[in-house]
Design an enzyme around this catalytic site. Structure first.
Site, PDB file in Angstrom:
ATOM      1  N   SER A  12     -43.625 -38.516  50.661  1.00  0.00           N
ATOM      2  CA  SER A  12     -42.102 -38.634  50.615  1.00  0.00           C
ATOM      3  C   SER A  12     -41.613 -37.247  50.702  1.00  0.00           C
ATOM      4  O   SER A  12     -42.131 -36.074  49.828  1.00  0.00           O
ATOM      5  CB  SER A  12     -41.718 -39.548  49.468  1.00  0.00           C
ATOM      6  OG  SER A  12     -40.401 -39.362  49.378  1.00  0.00           O
ATOM      7  N   TYR A  62     -41.129 -40.795  40.574  1.00  0.00           N
ATOM      8  CA  TYR A  62     -41.653 -41.293  41.965  1.00  0.00           C
ATOM      9  C   TYR A  62     -41.851 -39.761  42.718  1.00  0.00           C
ATOM     10  O   TYR A  62     -43.048 -39.588  43.417  1.00  0.00           O
ATOM     11  CB  TYR A  62     -40.502 -41.998  42.591  1.00  0.00           C
ATOM     12  CG  TYR A  62     -40.946 -41.933  44.012  1.00  0.00           C
ATOM     13  CD1 TYR A  62     -41.458 -43.384  44.502  1.00  0.00           C
ATOM     14  CD2 TYR A  62     -40.173 -41.347  45.108  1.00  0.00           C
ATOM     15  CE1 TYR A  62     -41.708 -43.296  45.912  1.00  0.00           C
ATOM     16  CE2 TYR A  62     -40.248 -41.377  46.305  1.00  0.00           C
ATOM     17  CZ  TYR A  62     -41.247 -42.413  46.977  1.00  0.00           C
ATOM     18  OH  TYR A  62     -41.341 -42.779  48.065  1.00  0.00           O
TER      19      TYR A  62
END
Length: 252
Positions: A142, A156
């Site tokens: 990501s 995250y």
């Protein structure tokens, strides 16, 4: 073309990768944890187009589940030649003092430990020194690994940063065994996770989108196309590489 296993393949980016892989001639293992109906729909769509696919339930953070998943795919479709570590989730939003410890632990287990477990099983089967014929691993990271996502989900972001390091190290470790390991770092993609982010932190989402030079969020096709390129003959000299798919966004 071989056999590809896509974790989290029942929807979003994973489902698009499954469909594109099947169209390229791969037999496809569609992993899911909760979305059985969605996984079966992905399989049905592939079979309708003349491809081969099976749906396999497994929690990627559970070792026994992962072993059973690999065995099921190999026994029904053949030796696995590609693994896409796509399964993951964003967790709760907010600064660190608001985190729930068990939810954070599960986030880490799913987003980082899971790809490690799955990669271990893939290497056991692909490695030329262990009797395999080589293969590919692609990790779905990501853009948060670079930006850190402060105040929203740094936990995250940390799991994706760890996945990037794992990609780099594993690529060096198994290159001599005929296995290429790469990753892609999507920015915002129109998926269920994006919709969840929009509900939890709408102002942050809007400001993030406003900072994308290309002026739009990604579609699942944008990510899947790069993943399939990494599996292709056109990328045989590419390993240990992390490709950003973020529309030019470098910060925030």
């Amino acid at each position: 073309m071989g056999v590809v296993l896509v974790t989290g393949g029942s929807r979003g980016i994973g489902a698009e990768i499954c469909g594109r892989a099947a169209d390229r001639g791969y037999s496809v293992g569609v992993n899911y944890r909760h979305g059985e109906a969605e996984a079966n729909a992905v399989v049905a769509a592939i079979e309708k187009r003349g491809g081969r696919a099976i749906a396999v339930r497994a929690d990627v953070s559970n070792e026994d589940d992962v072993k059973r998943m690999f065995e099921a795919v190999a026994s029904k479709l053949g030796p696995i030649t590609a693994l896409i570590n796509n399964a993951g989730w964003g967790g709760q939003h907010g600064p660190i003092e608001t985190w729930d410890a068990e939810a954070t632990r599960k986030l880490i287990e799913t987003n980082l430990f899971g790809p490690m477990l799955c990669s271990r099983e893939a290497v056991k089967r692909m490695s030329k020194k262990l009797g395999g014929s080589g293969g590919n691993i692609v990790n779905i990271s990501s853009a948060a690994a670079r930006t850190g996502s402060p105040g929203v989900f740094v936990h995250y972001a940390a799991t994706k940063g760890g996945l990037d390091v794992f990609t780099t190290g594993l690529a060096k470790e198994v290159a001599k065994d005929g296995i290429r390991v790469n990753a892609v770092r999507p920015g915002y993609v129109r998926t269920a996770m994006y919709e969840d982010d929009l509900k939890q932190s709408p102002d942050w989402v809007r400001s993030t989108i406003a900072a994308i030079p290309l002026g739009r969020i990604a579609e699942v096709q944008d990510v899947a196309a790069v993943v399939l390129w990494l599996l292709s003959e056109e990328a045989t000299y590419v390993t240990g590489t992390i490709i950003d798919i973020s529309g030019g966004r470098a910060t925030q």
